[in-house]
Every structure is written in structure tokens, then in C-alpha cells.
Design a protein around this motif. Structure first.
Motif, PDB file in Angstrom:
ATOM      1  N   ALA A  11     -15.559 -10.493 -10.033  1.00 49.00           N
ATOM      2  CA  ALA A  11     -16.155 -10.375  -9.044  1.00 49.00           C
ATOM      3  C   ALA A  11     -14.620 -10.630  -7.666  1.00 49.00           C
ATOM      4  O   ALA A  11     -13.797 -10.752  -7.603  1.00 49.00           O
ATOM      5  N   ILE A  12     -15.060  -9.659  -7.102  1.00 53.66           N
ATOM      6  CA  ILE A  12     -13.957  -8.990  -6.053  1.00 53.66           C
ATOM      7  C   ILE A  12     -13.819 -10.461  -4.713  1.00 53.66           C
ATOM      8  O   ILE A  12     -14.600 -11.021  -4.386  1.00 53.66           O
ATOM      9  N   GLN A  13     -12.240 -10.339  -4.646  1.00 51.41           N
ATOM     10  CA  GLN A  13     -12.171 -11.459  -3.567  1.00 51.41           C
ATOM     11  C   GLN A  13     -11.377 -11.273  -2.709  1.00 51.41           C
ATOM     12  O   GLN A  13     -11.884 -12.208  -1.793  1.00 51.41           O
ATOM     13  N   TYR A  14     -11.320 -10.095  -2.431  1.00 47.59           N
ATOM     14  CA  TYR A  14     -10.220  -9.926  -1.088  1.00 47.59           C
ATOM     15  C   TYR A  14      -9.449  -8.246  -1.790  1.00 47.59           C
ATOM     16  O   TYR A  14      -9.790  -7.417  -2.426  1.00 47.59           O
ATOM     17  N   THR A  15      -9.284  -7.702  -0.249  1.00 47.77           N
ATOM     18  CA  THR A  15      -9.115  -6.058  -0.226  1.00 47.77           C
ATOM     19  C   THR A  15      -8.145  -5.823   0.466  1.00 47.77           C
ATOM     20  O   THR A  15      -7.265  -6.720   1.482  1.00 47.77           O
ATOM     21  N   LEU A  16      -7.051  -5.042   0.030  1.00 46.07           N
ATOM     22  CA  LEU A  16      -5.480  -4.392   0.513  1.00 46.07           C
ATOM     23  C   LEU A  16      -6.063  -3.729   0.925  1.00 46.07           C
ATOM     24  O   LEU A  16      -6.235  -2.195   0.445  1.00 46.07           O
ATOM     25  N   ARG A  17      -5.279  -3.564   2.097  1.00 42.48           N
ATOM     26  CA  ARG A  17      -5.263  -1.629   3.032  1.00 42.48           C
ATOM     27  C   ARG A  17      -3.380  -0.908   3.169  1.00 42.48           C
ATOM     28  O   ARG A  17      -3.746  -1.688   3.605  1.00 42.48           O
ATOM     29  N   THR A  18      -4.108   0.024   2.623  1.00 40.53           N
ATOM     30  CA  THR A  18      -2.412   0.984   3.064  1.00 40.53           C
ATOM     31  C   THR A  18      -2.725   2.296   3.525  1.00 40.53           C
ATOM     32  O   THR A  18      -3.784   2.944   3.798  1.00 40.53           O
ATOM     33  N   ALA A  49      -2.434 -14.366  -0.264  1.00 37.64           N
ATOM     34  CA  ALA A  49      -2.447 -13.902   1.066  1.00 37.64           C
ATOM     35  C   ALA A  49      -1.940 -12.269   1.262  1.00 37.64           C
ATOM     36  O   ALA A  49      -1.964 -11.630   0.234  1.00 37.64           O
ATOM     37  N   THR A  50      -3.019 -11.854   2.164  1.00 39.43           N
ATOM     38  CA  THR A  50      -3.196 -10.748   2.189  1.00 39.43           C
ATOM     39  C   THR A  50      -2.237  -9.747   3.436  1.00 39.43           C
ATOM     40  O   THR A  50      -2.732  -8.724   3.764  1.00 39.43           O
ATOM     41  N   LYS A  51      -0.999 -11.133   3.721  1.00 38.15           N
ATOM     42  CA  LYS A  51       0.027 -10.218   4.687  1.00 38.15           C
ATOM     43  C   LYS A  51       1.127  -9.496   3.771  1.00 38.15           C
ATOM     44  O   LYS A  51       1.336 -10.149   2.633  1.00 38.15           O
ATOM     45  N   VAL A  52       1.511  -8.285   4.578  1.00 39.20           N
ATOM     46  CA  VAL A  52       2.517  -8.180   3.841  1.00 39.20           C
ATOM     47  C   VAL A  52       4.065  -9.101   4.050  1.00 39.20           C
ATOM     48  O   VAL A  52       3.816  -8.964   5.482  1.00 39.20           O
ATOM     49  N   VAL A  53       4.561  -9.769   2.551  1.00 42.46           N
ATOM     50  CA  VAL A  53       5.990 -10.458   2.990  1.00 42.46           C
ATOM     51  C   VAL A  53       7.043  -9.287   3.514  1.00 42.46           C
ATOM     52  O   VAL A  53       7.645  -9.540   4.496  1.00 42.46           O
ATOM     53  N   LYS A  54       7.467  -8.229   2.576  1.00 42.19           N
ATOM     54  CA  LYS A  54       8.808  -6.858   2.473  1.00 42.19           C
ATOM     55  C   LYS A  54       7.786  -6.133   2.280  1.00 42.19           C
ATOM     56  O   LYS A  54       6.693  -5.570   1.352  1.00 42.19           O
ATOM     57  N   ILE A 331      -7.305  -9.265 -11.599  1.00 39.73           N
ATOM     58  CA  ILE A 331      -7.452  -7.468 -11.821  1.00 39.73           C
ATOM     59  C   ILE A 331      -7.062  -6.868 -10.484  1.00 39.73           C
ATOM     60  O   ILE A 331      -8.677  -7.364  -9.551  1.00 39.73           O
ATOM     61  N   SER A 332      -6.067  -6.470 -10.393  1.00 37.62           N
ATOM     62  CA  SER A 332      -6.388  -5.510  -8.638  1.00 37.62           C
ATOM     63  C   SER A 332      -5.860  -4.210  -9.602  1.00 37.62           C
ATOM     64  O   SER A 332      -5.451  -3.745 -10.132  1.00 37.62           O
ATOM     65  N   ILE A 333      -6.798  -3.060  -9.319  1.00 33.03           N
ATOM     66  CA  ILE A 333      -7.254  -1.813  -9.010  1.00 33.03           C
ATOM     67  C   ILE A 333      -7.139  -1.594  -7.334  1.00 33.03           C
ATOM     68  O   ILE A 333      -7.533  -2.150  -6.273  1.00 33.03           O
ATOM     69  N   GLY A 334      -5.885  -0.561  -7.659  1.00 29.17           N
ATOM     70  CA  GLY A 334      -5.997   0.568  -6.646  1.00 29.17           C
ATOM     71  C   GLY A 334      -6.140   1.619  -6.199  1.00 29.17           C
ATOM     72  O   GLY A 334      -6.591   2.918  -7.760  1.00 29.17           O
ATOM     73  N   GLY A 335      -6.201   2.631  -5.213  1.00 28.98           N
ATOM     74  CA  GLY A 335      -6.644   4.184  -5.111  1.00 28.98           C
ATOM     75  C   GLY A 335      -6.261   4.028  -4.306  1.00 28.98           C
ATOM     76  O   GLY A 335      -5.954   4.045  -3.013  1.00 28.98           O
ATOM     77  N   GLY A 340      -9.498   9.599   2.892  1.00 32.86           N
ATOM     78  CA  GLY A 340      -8.141   8.789   1.760  1.00 32.86           C
ATOM     79  C   GLY A 340      -7.290   8.162   2.034  1.00 32.86           C
ATOM     80  O   GLY A 340      -5.719   8.494   2.394  1.00 32.86           O
ATOM     81  N   LYS A 341      -7.486   6.904   2.663  1.00 36.63           N
ATOM     82  CA  LYS A 341      -6.778   5.919   2.680  1.00 36.63           C
ATOM     83  C   LYS A 341      -6.306   5.349   1.347  1.00 36.63           C
ATOM     84  O   LYS A 341      -7.274   5.617   0.574  1.00 36.63           O
ATOM     85  N   GLY A 342      -5.416   4.134   1.873  1.00 30.39           N
ATOM     86  CA  GLY A 342      -4.877   3.021   0.107  1.00 30.39           C
ATOM     87  C   GLY A 342      -5.943   2.228   0.085  1.00 30.39           C
ATOM     88  O   GLY A 342      -6.531   1.266   1.745  1.00 30.39           O
ATOM     89  N   ILE A 343      -6.223   1.918  -1.121  1.00 32.97           N
ATOM     90  CA  ILE A 343      -6.799   0.143  -0.875  1.00 32.97           C
ATOM     91  C   ILE A 343      -6.186  -0.647  -2.574  1.00 32.97           C
ATOM     92  O   ILE A 343      -6.360   0.501  -3.511  1.00 32.97           O
ATOM     93  N   VAL A 344      -6.196  -1.262  -2.236  1.00 34.42           N
ATOM     94  CA  VAL A 344      -6.575  -2.243  -3.754  1.00 34.42           C
ATOM     95  C   VAL A 344      -7.864  -3.247  -3.519  1.00 34.42           C
ATOM     96  O   VAL A 344      -7.877  -3.641  -2.396  1.00 34.42           O
ATOM     97  N   GLU A 345      -8.631  -3.742  -4.751  1.00 35.49           N
ATOM     98  CA  GLU A 345      -9.068  -4.070  -4.904  1.00 35.49           C
ATOM     99  C   GLU A 345      -9.180  -5.584  -5.448  1.00 35.49           C
ATOM    100  O   GLU A 345      -8.939  -4.804  -6.730  1.00 35.49           O
ATOM    101  N   VAL A 346      -8.156  -6.337  -5.502  1.00 34.98           N
ATOM    102  CA  VAL A 346      -8.326  -7.700  -5.770  1.00 34.98           C
ATOM    103  C   VAL A 346      -9.631  -8.481  -6.511  1.00 34.98           C
ATOM    104  O   VAL A 346     -10.586  -8.946  -5.697  1.00 34.98           O
ATOM    105  N   TYR A 347      -9.679  -8.128  -7.701  1.00 32.04           N
ATOM    106  CA  TYR A 347     -10.343  -9.373  -8.981  1.00 32.04           C
ATOM    107  C   TYR A 347     -10.154 -10.402  -9.445  1.00 32.04           C
ATOM    108  O   TYR A 347      -8.907 -10.772  -9.856  1.00 32.04           O
TER     109      TYR A 347
END
Length: 352
Positions: A11-18, A49-54, A331-335, A340-347
Motif C-alpha cells: 500500500a502506498i503511503q506517500y510520495t516525494l517529488r524532485t 515527514a516529507t520535508k527535506v531536512v538536509k 519499501i521506497s521505489i524511485g525513478g 521527466g521529473k523525479g519521484i519516490v513512492e514509499v510503500y
């Protein structure tokens, strides 16, 4: 030795976009998530948390790999494979946004300016004193992190070497995989090859031509099993070096023994990334985001061993997958996305 008999649910929990493609993922020991991108940047998160820390930016080349290093400061020290070098950063230090000038150390490991580093792996033994790496020229090498001395194996892959891992409880041995469709097992202290496993394409079942069995990814379990994913959708699991099936410890790891391996076609396209969830369970993702779970059953003799595969689902937004990382049941999956943007899906993976 049996895998969990309950049904897996992803089950997907949240996404991170770059802004740029996600090219590397790494979970620290404490569960922080580090995301590397092809624009030479890193982002450090503290899930959930989905905020960039560093962050680190301006490294000049794609971040191809991240390897963690525990220190007295916590587990924020990471080696970053980027361009022709591996570079050490302390993400626990200031400033909040670092650049190459803030690096604690940088070691060039490529043999020339075109010999890019593909993967870096930290040894989990010997007090984390060694790092292994692979390059576009087919090189497998190691770095003594105390002296910064670089050693390259005497035998190269004949094409790009994509991936490498140290072998648990075998501090002097590594296994690598490359675009020459070969796994190689080295004594890195001597620089010599100990064994190898060559893959061949299975007979075609249709008029559609298959990709060659390039080794795109591999992982080694804590018990010494090895799993490799290929460009033609094969999963190969080598159990000859698994402590659960070996009566006594042999002089060298025997994980590439053909008669103690299991091979199965598990994807219609390339398997670009995989990881062990536990010694009996492997998670894979295809290039186009088909995520599967594979249970390895090793009861009885080798003739009775088998791999049972279960489709977990399809990535929701990722169009092409580049990386996977697992911490506990996260489980984090990125691509990258279709635009053409970056994304991580966290499951979250549960067995119900």
C-alpha cells in the motif's frame, strides 16, 4: 526455513517529488531516507515527514549510488558515488545545504574521465573500513577508507559493471554483475577471481526478440544467498553460499555454483532493481514499475528448492524505475515520471 504464508499487500503511503530523475535511494540504519538525483543532488528525509531536512547540490554528475557509514555523530555520514569519484559527506553537519566544498573526503576511483562509477557498497564487517565500487570500464575495485588506497581487480568485466556487494562473514570477498551477462566472485585482497557465473538467454517463445541477460542489479542476503536481476526479466538466486544450506563453512563462498541456483522468468522487461526483504524473500521491480515478491523455499535437497513469485502491483506515478530501498516493512521505489521529473513512492508491505 519457510516464507510467510500470509498474503502480501503493498500500500502506498506517500510520495516525494524532485526536480530531476531519482537515480539512487538509501535508508540509513535509523530509517532516514537519502534520495540521489541525476542532476548531482542529494536530499535527506526523516520519514514519515516529507520535508527535506538536509541537502547536497552541485556535484556535477549523476548520483549513481549512496552507501552509509555509521560514525560517532550518528548514521548521517554517507559515501556518494558521482562521476569518477566517491565522496564522503556528513549530513549531520552544517550548512543545511552542502556542496562539494563541504565534503570530508573525495577519492577518484575511475581510471579516466569517462570511467564513471556505477555503484558503491560499504563492507558491513571489519569496522566498515572498506568500500567496493564498479565502473563503466568494467572495473571492480575496493577502497581502504583509512588510507584512501584504491585497488582494482586484475580481471575486468568485458562491458559496463553495474553492481557489486560484499559477502557477509566473508570480509575478503565481493560479488559483482555486469553488462557482459556475468557474475564474478573475487578475493579483493589478492585482486583475483574465485568463480564466475555466465547467463544465457532462454529460447525465445515468440517472434519478439529478448534483451540479452545483462546483469542490472544484485543483492546478497545476510545469510549469504545472492540474487541477480537481468535485462531479459530473469531472477537468479544462488544458494551455494547460504549458511542455511551449508553444513560447514567452506574455504571460500560458493554462491555461484550452478547446481545450487534457481532461475526463473519473473518479468516481461528488465529487472532494474531488487532487494532482500529477509533471507527468504526478495522484492523486485521491472523498468516499467511492476513490483513483485519472490519467496525462496529451500526445504529438502536442491532438487526440491523453488521460487514462488507474487505480483504486488504497479507503481502509481513512476514511469521508469531506477532504484529501490527497504527499511523494515517500508519499501521506497524511485525513478522518473512521464514528464521527466523525479519521484519516490514509499510503500508499506504487510502480510495479512
Amino acid at each position: 526455513m519457510s516464507s510467510d504464508l500470509r498474503s502480501p499487500q503493498l500500500a502506498i503511503q506517500y510520495t516525494l517529488r524532485t526536480p530531476a530523475h531519482v537515480s539512487a535511494l538509501f535508508y540509513t540504519h535509523n530509517g532516514a531516507l537519502i534520495v540521489g538525483s541525476d542532476d548531482g543532488s542529494l536530499r535527506f528525509y526523516q520519514p514519515p515527514a516529507t520535508k527535506v531536512v538536509k541537502a547536497i547540490r552541485g556535484l556535477g554528475s549523476e548520483v549513481s549510488s549512496v552507501a552509509g557509514l555509521r560514525s560517532s555523530l550518528g548514521d548521517c555520514c554517507v559515501w556518494v558515488a558521482c562521476g569518477t569519484s566517491v565522496t564522503l559527506f556528513d549530513l549531520g553537519a552544517y550548512p543545511l545545504i552542502q556542496t562539494a566544498e563541504n565534503a570530508l573526503k573525495s577519492i577518484k576511483v575511475g581510471e579516466d574521465d569517462s570511467d564513471l562509477v556505477n555503484e558503491a557498497s560499504i563492507s558491513l564487517s571489519e569496522n566498515q573500513k572498506n568500500l567496493s565500487f564498479t565502473t563503466d570500464n568494467g572495473t571492480v575495485g575496493t577502497v581502504d577508507l583509512t588510507t584512501s588506497a584504491v585497488q582494482r581487480m586484475r580481471v575486468h568485466h568485458s562491458s559496463i559493471c553495474a553492481t557489486v556487494r560484499f559477502i557477509p562473514d566473508r570480509p575478503g570477498e565481493v560479488v559483482s554483475g555486469g553488462y557482459d551477462s556475468t557474475l564474478m566472485h573475487f578475493d579483493w585482497r589478492q585482486g583475483s577471481i574465485l568463480s564466475r557465473r555466465q547467463f544465457s538467454s532462454p529460447p525465445p517463445t515468440s517472434e519478439v526478440s529478448l534483451s540479452p541477460p545483462f546483469v542490472l542489479c544484485l543483492a546478497v542476503s545476510i545469510t549469504g544467498a545472492v540474487a541477480a536481476g537481468t535485462a531479459d526479466g530473469q531472477l537468479w538466486v544462488g544458494l551455494g553460499g547460504d549458511k542455511r544450506v551449508s553444513i560447514k563453512k567452506s574455504r571460500k563462498w560458493e554462491g555461484l555454483r550452478e547446481e545450487m541456483g534457481l532461475s526463473c522468468k519473473v518479468a516481461d522487461g528488465p529487472i532494474v532493481t531488487l532487494a532482500f526483504l529477509n533471507p527468504e524473500t526478495i522484492v523486485t521491480s521491472s523498468l516499467l514499475g511492476v513490483v513483485s515478491l519472490h519467496s525462496v523455499h529451500i526445504r529438502g535437497t536442491a532438487s526440491n528448492w523453488k521460487v514462488e513469485s507474487t505480483a504486488l502491483g504497479q507503481t502509481e506515478i513512476i514511469a521508469k524505475v531506477n532504484a529501490i530501498a527497504i527499511h523494515g516493512n517500508s519499501i521506497s521505489i524511485g525513478g522518473l515520471t512521464t514528464d521527466g521529473k523525479g519521484i519516490v513512492e514509499v510503500y508499506r508491505l504487510d502480510f495479512v
